[in-house]
Design a protein around this motif. Structure first.
Motif, PDB file in Angstrom:
ATOM      1  N   GLU A 119       4.605   7.527   0.833  1.00 34.98           N
ATOM      2  CA  GLU A 119       4.036   7.666  -0.417  1.00 34.98           C
ATOM      3  C   GLU A 119       3.954   8.844  -1.159  1.00 34.98           C
ATOM      4  OE1 GLU A 119       1.778   5.999  -3.199  1.00 34.98           O
ATOM      5  OE2 GLU A 119       2.231   4.873  -1.628  1.00 34.98           O
ATOM      6  N   LYS A 151       1.030   9.335   5.204  1.00 35.46           N
ATOM      7  CA  LYS A 151       0.989   7.842   5.409  1.00 35.46           C
ATOM      8  C   LYS A 151       2.307   7.483   6.064  1.00 35.46           C
ATOM      9  CE  LYS A 151      -0.451   5.154   2.125  1.00 35.46           C
ATOM     10  NZ  LYS A 151      -0.798   4.354   0.871  1.00 35.46           N
ATOM     11  N   SER A 186       0.849  -1.271   0.043  1.00 36.12           N
ATOM     12  CA  SER A 186      -0.269  -0.079   0.112  1.00 36.12           C
ATOM     13  C   SER A 186       1.001   1.250   0.104  1.00 36.12           C
ATOM     14  CB  SER A 186      -0.990   0.138   1.117  1.00 36.12           C
ATOM     15  OG  SER A 186      -0.307   0.238   2.561  1.00 36.12           O
ATOM     16  N   TYR A 187       2.273   1.219  -0.044  1.00 32.14           N
ATOM     17  CA  TYR A 187       3.093   2.162  -0.316  1.00 32.14           C
ATOM     18  C   TYR A 187       4.070   1.870  -1.497  1.00 32.14           C
ATOM     19  CZ  TYR A 187       2.448   3.380   4.777  1.00 32.14           C
ATOM     20  OH  TYR A 187       1.829   3.915   5.927  1.00 32.14           O
ATOM     21  N   HIS A 188       4.401   2.959  -1.999  1.00 31.51           N
ATOM     22  CA  HIS A 188       5.668   2.688  -3.201  1.00 31.51           C
ATOM     23  C   HIS A 188       6.895   2.954  -2.874  1.00 31.51           C
ATOM     24  CE1 HIS A 188       1.666   3.643  -5.552  1.00 31.51           C
ATOM     25  NE2 HIS A 188       2.201   2.902  -5.972  1.00 31.51           N
TER      26      HIS A 188
END
Length: 166
Positions: free
Chosen positions: A166, A99, A66-68
């Motif tokens: 993020e 985030k 859910s993160y890059h």
């Protein structure tokens, strides 16, 4: 687009020896990692920040997905790593990365004895990378850090923390 490289400088200004932006795809998770916690660490099942109270390696992988990116920081002191991660996380959050979440190194040492019903220091407590099933050696090496097993207590330790962004 946000300037991710600026975050590395923030980390260094706050006390990290080095910092790199990495893709969360570079973070290696594995089921064997928490065995090192279960068999070899007296903090296992003794704090909120240690297994089995931390996310499993599978849950951690879902979180990472859910993160890059992450800011992988290097320090030369285990006791300094998690408090530094918390400081960097806060500074990154204040710069608009809402985030941001940090993972430290080693067991939590905020309390002499953990209150397992309610954490006394929720703003400062963070689980370690390894407590969440992250293979720190493989992750650091994938990011270009030269990390080897210490063979002598006189050798300089190298510790890592990760701030997800993020």
């Amino acid at each position: 687009m946000k300037n991710y490289l600026e975050l590395c400088q923030i980390a260094k200004d706050l006390g990290a020896e080095d910092a790199k932006i990495i893709s969360t795809e570079q973070v290696v998770t594995a089921p064997w990692v928490t065995l090192k916690c279960r068999y070899g660490c007296d903090s296992y099942n003794a704090t909120h920040c240690c297994p089995p109270r931390t996310p499993s390696y599978k849950e951690t992988r879902e979180i990472l997905n859910s993160y890059h990116y992450g800011v992988l920081i290097m320090t030369n002191s285990l006791p300094r790593t998690t408090p530094l991660v918390v400081k960097i996380e806060r500074e990154i959050f204040l710069r608009g990365f809402y985030k941001a979440f940090g993972l430290g190194a080693g067991p939590c040492k905020l309390c002499t004895e953990c209150n397992l019903e309610r954490c006394r220091h929720p703003l400062e407590a963070r689980p370690s990378m390894e407590a969440c099933g992250i293979d720190v050696y493989a992750t650091a090496r994938a990011a270009g850090f030269n990390l080897e097993v210490l063979r002598d207590k006189e050798e300089q330790e190298t510790c890592f923390g990760l701030i997800l962004i993020e």
